[in-house]
Every structure is written in structure tokens, then in C-alpha cells.
Write a protein that holds these residues in place. Structure first.
Motif, short mmCIF file in Angstrom:
data_model
loop_
_atom_site.label_atom_id
_atom_site.label_comp_id
_atom_site.label_asym_id
_atom_site.label_seq_id
_atom_site.Cartn_x
_atom_site.Cartn_y
_atom_site.Cartn_z
N CYS A 1 0.83 -1.20 0.00
CA CYS A 1 0.00 0.00 0.00
C CYS A 1 0.87 1.25 0.00
O CYS A 1 0.62 2.20 -0.76
CB CYS A 1 -0.92 -0.01 1.21
SG CYS A 1 -1.89 1.49 1.41
N VAL A 2 1.88 1.28 0.86
CA VAL A 2 2.79 2.42 0.92
C VAL A 2 3.50 2.60 -0.42
O VAL A 2 3.63 3.71 -0.94
CB VAL A 2 3.81 2.22 2.06
CG1 VAL A 2 4.92 3.27 2.00
CG2 VAL A 2 3.10 2.28 3.41
N LEU A 3 3.97 1.50 -0.98
CA LEU A 3 4.63 1.53 -2.29
C LEU A 3 3.73 2.18 -3.34
O LEU A 3 4.14 3.10 -4.07
CB LEU A 3 4.97 0.10 -2.72
CG LEU A 3 5.49 -0.08 -4.15
CD1 LEU A 3 7.00 0.06 -4.17
CD2 LEU A 3 5.09 -1.46 -4.70
N SER A 4 2.50 1.70 -3.44
CA SER A 4 1.57 2.18 -4.46
C SER A 4 1.23 3.65 -4.28
O SER A 4 1.24 4.44 -5.24
CB SER A 4 0.30 1.33 -4.43
OG SER A 4 -0.66 1.82 -5.33
N ALA A 5 0.92 4.05 -3.05
CA ALA A 5 0.54 5.44 -2.79
C ALA A 5 1.71 6.38 -3.03
O ALA A 5 1.55 7.45 -3.64
CB ALA A 5 0.04 5.57 -1.36
N ALA A 6 2.89 6.00 -2.56
CA ALA A 6 4.08 6.83 -2.77
C ALA A 6 4.39 6.98 -4.25
O ALA A 6 4.73 8.06 -4.73
CB ALA A 6 5.27 6.22 -2.03
N ASN A 7 4.24 5.88 -4.97
CA ASN A 7 4.51 5.92 -6.41
C ASN A 7 3.53 6.84 -7.13
O ASN A 7 3.90 7.56 -8.06
CB ASN A 7 4.42 4.50 -6.98
CG ASN A 7 4.64 4.47 -8.48
OD1 ASN A 7 5.73 4.72 -8.96
ND2 ASN A 7 3.60 4.15 -9.22
N GLU A 8 2.26 6.81 -6.73
CA GLU A 8 1.26 7.66 -7.38
C GLU A 8 1.63 9.14 -7.26
O GLU A 8 1.56 9.89 -8.24
CB GLU A 8 -0.11 7.41 -6.77
CG GLU A 8 -1.24 8.10 -7.52
CD GLU A 8 -2.61 7.76 -6.95
OE1 GLU A 8 -3.53 8.56 -7.15
OE2 GLU A 8 -2.74 6.70 -6.29
N ILE A 9 2.07 9.57 -6.07
CA ILE A 9 2.45 10.96 -5.88
C ILE A 9 3.75 11.26 -6.63
O ILE A 9 3.89 12.33 -7.25
CB ILE A 9 2.61 11.28 -4.38
CG1 ILE A 9 1.30 11.03 -3.64
CG2 ILE A 9 3.06 12.73 -4.19
CD1 ILE A 9 0.12 11.82 -4.16
N ALA A 10 4.70 10.34 -6.59
CA ALA A 10 5.98 10.55 -7.26
C ALA A 10 5.79 10.67 -8.77
O ALA A 10 6.39 11.54 -9.43
CB ALA A 10 6.93 9.40 -6.94
N VAL A 11 4.97 9.81 -9.36
CA VAL A 11 4.73 9.86 -10.80
C VAL A 11 4.03 11.17 -11.17
O VAL A 11 4.36 11.80 -12.19
CB VAL A 11 3.91 8.65 -11.28
CG1 VAL A 11 3.44 8.83 -12.72
CG2 VAL A 11 4.74 7.38 -11.15
N GLY A 12 3.09 11.60 -10.35
CA GLY A 12 2.43 12.88 -10.59
C GLY A 12 3.42 14.03 -10.58
O GLY A 12 3.34 14.95 -11.39
N ALA A 13 4.38 13.98 -9.64
CA ALA A 13 5.40 15.02 -9.56
C ALA A 13 6.32 14.99 -10.78
O ALA A 13 6.72 16.04 -11.30
CB ALA A 13 6.22 14.85 -8.28
N PHE A 14 6.66 13.80 -11.25
CA PHE A 14 7.48 13.69 -12.46
C PHE A 14 6.74 14.23 -13.68
O PHE A 14 7.30 15.00 -14.47
CB PHE A 14 7.88 12.23 -12.68
CG PHE A 14 8.55 11.97 -14.01
CD1 PHE A 14 9.77 12.54 -14.31
CD2 PHE A 14 7.93 11.17 -14.97
CE1 PHE A 14 10.39 12.31 -15.54
CE2 PHE A 14 8.52 10.93 -16.19
CZ PHE A 14 9.76 11.51 -16.49
N LEU A 15 5.46 13.86 -13.81
CA LEU A 15 4.68 14.36 -14.94
C LEU A 15 4.54 15.88 -14.89
O LEU A 15 4.41 16.54 -15.94
CB LEU A 15 3.29 13.71 -14.96
CG LEU A 15 3.25 12.24 -15.38
CD1 LEU A 15 1.89 11.62 -15.09
CD2 LEU A 15 3.58 12.10 -16.87
N GLY A 16 4.58 16.44 -13.68
CA GLY A 16 4.52 17.89 -13.51
C GLY A 16 5.88 18.57 -13.55
O GLY A 16 5.98 19.75 -13.22
#
Length: 381
Positions: free
Chosen positions: A320-335
Motif C-alpha cells: 500500500c505504501v509503495l503504491s501510494a508513494a509511487n502515485e504521488i511521485a509519478v504525478g510530480a514527475f509528470l509535472g
């Protein structure tokens, strides 16, 4: 075949293709759900005429109500409206194409109403696989995978008892940077990373496919969907994306599911199962394909995949931590707020720092999800 459906995440890639498949098959769409894409929601509403629309963003919901004031479509807002969309009266199937852990509660609501779950939301099983699968078994609800890989496994196991299974061979193309070193990927831009060589997908899943975090999430998802251990899953790099996954049986027989790389196929099968219907997909051209190649993943070059496999073995709140952290990280990369290689760095940091619970409740899973997101946001700044 299902009689009527709800589509969660209707404006995304999976949702749009589901709407197209439903139109071809003559399946009514009774509810739609999306975050804030008012233009596409209005277009879908006028074409599909659902009874209910869920809009996560309140401002977008208000705008959509104004645009659809000439209709009798009910429009809800916020996270609770997702549950209403999943539970809309008359639908016997919910397609969960919405991204993130926000899909967890509406999926459980649909399961408790014995709806078929056409599962495209990885986070549902990655975060709470044991809870979700136990609830599906208790309620007698079907969970049919929409991911091409899990659909392939499901189809390859058709008519076979799980006791015959030795292991799952989970295939992946390797993404657009197959074989690249961290030095080569450090300056990769979001625009470059979303260009997958084989598949047409949304931005977030395209980035996950590039880092191969997507394959790691699928690894965790497969554990729960098919009730196997991590040691019974092997990831195989297959650049051509012709074989979508395989199963190896106890006697050494390997059964594979092949098809063109078109998400419309697993989406349609989840709607028509156990039947087969004519689809819009092109037939496979084996002569044009020519040959197929396979290799083991290099986990030193694919740290996101390695990290996901470690979290799969840890179980508890780690996935769960992996998935949630990845979602925010990918959003930051896309931004354009972090670099490509930073995705792994900040996700690994969150996994290391977040509190670990071995046997979490649903509330503890949601709390872990929130903690992981906050850890990444603070690290990014």
C-alpha cells in the motif's frame, strides 16, 4: 454476458474503451464516474444517457450540472458519490478503471452487492488484496481482471484446478527504456517516458510501464487474484507484447494467451465472460510478427520492479505504501517537479520510513496510504 454496467474512471483510457465496447455489445451504461473532466463527461453523458454521474471535484460537478440541466441525470460529488456510482440500481457489473486507492471503497461496496467486478484498478488488490478477495468469497462476487496480463492468466487457467498450477509467467515488454542504465535515464522527460513502444495508455500507467513499477504492482495483484506465493510468479521480459502472460502447469506444460496489444480485448472479455463475441481488434499477423524474444529482467537496472517484489514478500502495509508513494511521485514527475530517477528514490524512501503493520485493517490501510502520500509530498517539497 453482463446486462448493464457502471464505469468508474470513465474519462480515462480504460473507461473510454469500456464505453466503446459496451456500445458495440449493446450493454447499457447506468453510471459514470470521473475526477474532473467536464467536457468528456458531458460528451459521454449525452451519448450513453446514464442514470447517475459521480464527479470527485465539487467545482467540476457544479459545472456539469449546469451543462446537463436539460437532462434528468443525477450528478453526485466527492468520494461518497463513487460508492453511489458503484452501487447504482440495475447494474450487474462495475468496471473499476479509476486510478489510485480511491477505488477501494467503491469496489468493496459493489462486491457486497454481488456485482461482477471488471478490475482495472491495480491499487484495490495491491493495497488490500487479502481483504478484498476474502470479501468477494464471502459475498459470492466475481472479480474478473481487465489488465491484459491478468486476463491472460485467467484465460490460460480456464477450466483448470489451481492445484495443477506450478507458476505464473508474467510478461512485460520492458517499456521504452529496456536495457537503459540509470545514467541513461537520468535526463528522461515525461514527454519521452509516456511513449510506450506497443501500448496506448494513460500518462500514469505509461510512466509505471517505463519504470516497470507497473509490472511490480501486477506481481502483487497476481498473488491475490490467483492465490499464489511470490515464488510462484516469474517476470519475463517479452518486447513484442504478443504473449500477454503464461501459466506453467505441474507437468511442465506452458499455456499462453496471445493477441494484438489492444486493451479492448481484455475489457470486452470481462464484460462477455464466459461468452466470446466479435471484437474490433485486428487479427494477429504472425508473419509480420516474425519472431518473439524473451529475457530475464535486470533488477539492478529496474529498481522499481525490485522494490515492488520486496514489498510483495513483506506483505502487510508495504504494498500500500509503495503504491501510494509511487502515485504521488509519478504525478510530480509528470509535472516536471522531480526527475525520472527520483521516482524510485522517493518511493523507496517512503517505504523505508512509513510505519509497517503486518495484518492491517481497512482503516489502517487507508491511513498508511495517506501517510505514504504525505511522506513523498514533504520530501519533494
Amino acid at each position: 454476458m453482463v446486462k448493464a454496467i457502471s464505469i468508474l474512471g470513465s474519462t480515462g483510457s480504460i473507461g473510454r474503451q469500456t464505453a466503446q465496447a459496451a456500445g458495440r455489445l449493446g450493454i447499457p451504461v447506468l453510471a459514470l464516474a470521473a475526477r474532473r473532466d467536464v467536457d468528456r463527461l458531458e460528451e459521454q453523458a449525452r451519448q450513453l444517457r446514464p442514470k447517475y454521474i459521480s464527479v470527485m471535484d465539487p467545482a467540476a460537478a457544479k459545472k456539469l450540472r449546469e451543462r446537463l440541466s436539460d437532462t434528468d441525470i443525477e450528478i453526485g460529488e466527492g468520494e461518497e458519490s463513487l460508492i453511489a456510482a458503484a452501487a447504482v440500481e440495475g447494474a450487474d457489473c462495475v468496471v473499476t478503471g479509476i486510478s489510485g486507492s480511491v477505488g477501494l471503497r467503491p469496489t468493496l461496496a459493489a462486491i457486497r452487492r454481488k456485482r461482477r467486478i471488471a478490475l482495472a484498478n491495480k491499487e484495490t488488490l495491491v493495497c488490500a488484496g487479502e481483504i478484498v478477495m476474502a470479501e468477494a468469497a464471502r459475498c459470492g462476487a466475481e472479480i474478473l481482471p481487465v489488465d491484459s496480463e491478468h486476463s491472460a492468466i485467467f484465460q490460460s487457467m480456464a477450466g483448470r484446478d489451481k492445484s495443477e498450477l506450478r507458476r505464473i509467467l508474467l510478461t512485460g515488454s520492458g517499456g521504452p527504456f529496456r536495457g537503459w542504465t540509470p545514467e541513461q535515464t537520468k535526463d528522461v522527460t515525461p514527454e519521452r517516458a509516456v511513449r510506450h513502444p506497443n501500448w496506448s495508455m494513460g500518462a500514469k500507467i505509461s510512466i509505471d510501464s517505463a519504470t516497470m513499477m507497473n509490472k511490480g504492482l501486477e506481481f502483487i495483484e497476481a498473488m491475490h487474484l490467483f492465490a499464489v506465493t511470490p515464488d510462484q510468479i516469474r517476470v519475463v521480459i517479452h518486447p513484442e507484447s504478443a504473449i500477454h502472460s503464461m501459466v506453467e502447469l505441474l507437468d511442465g506444460t506452458v499455456i499462453a494467451q496471445l493477441g494484438v496489444p489492444d486493451m479492448g480485448l481484455p475489457i470486452q472479455y470481462a464484460l462477455t465472460y464466459p461468452e466470446r463475441r466479435e471484437s474490433a481488434a485486428k487479427p494477429m499477423d504472425f508473419a509480420a510478427l516474425g519472431s518473439m524474444h524473451f529475457e530475464d529482467p535486470d533488477l539492478d537496472k529496474l529498481p522499481c520492479l525490485r522494490l515492488a517484489m520486496e514489498c510483495a514478500r513483506a506483505r502487510g502495509t508495504a504494498p500500500c505504501v509503495l503504491s501510494a508513494a509511487n502515485e504521488i511521485a509519478v504525478g510530480a514527475f509528470l509535472g516536471h517537479r522531480i526527475g525520472y530517477n527520483d521516482i524510485y528514490r522517493v518511493v523507496a524512501s517512503a517505504v523505508e520510513r512509513a510505519a509497517f503493520i503486518a495484518q492491517p485493517t481497512l482503516e489502517e490501510i487507508l491511513a498508511s496510504d495517506a501517510q505514504a502520500r504525505e511522506l513523498v509530498r514533504r520530501e519533494i517539497g
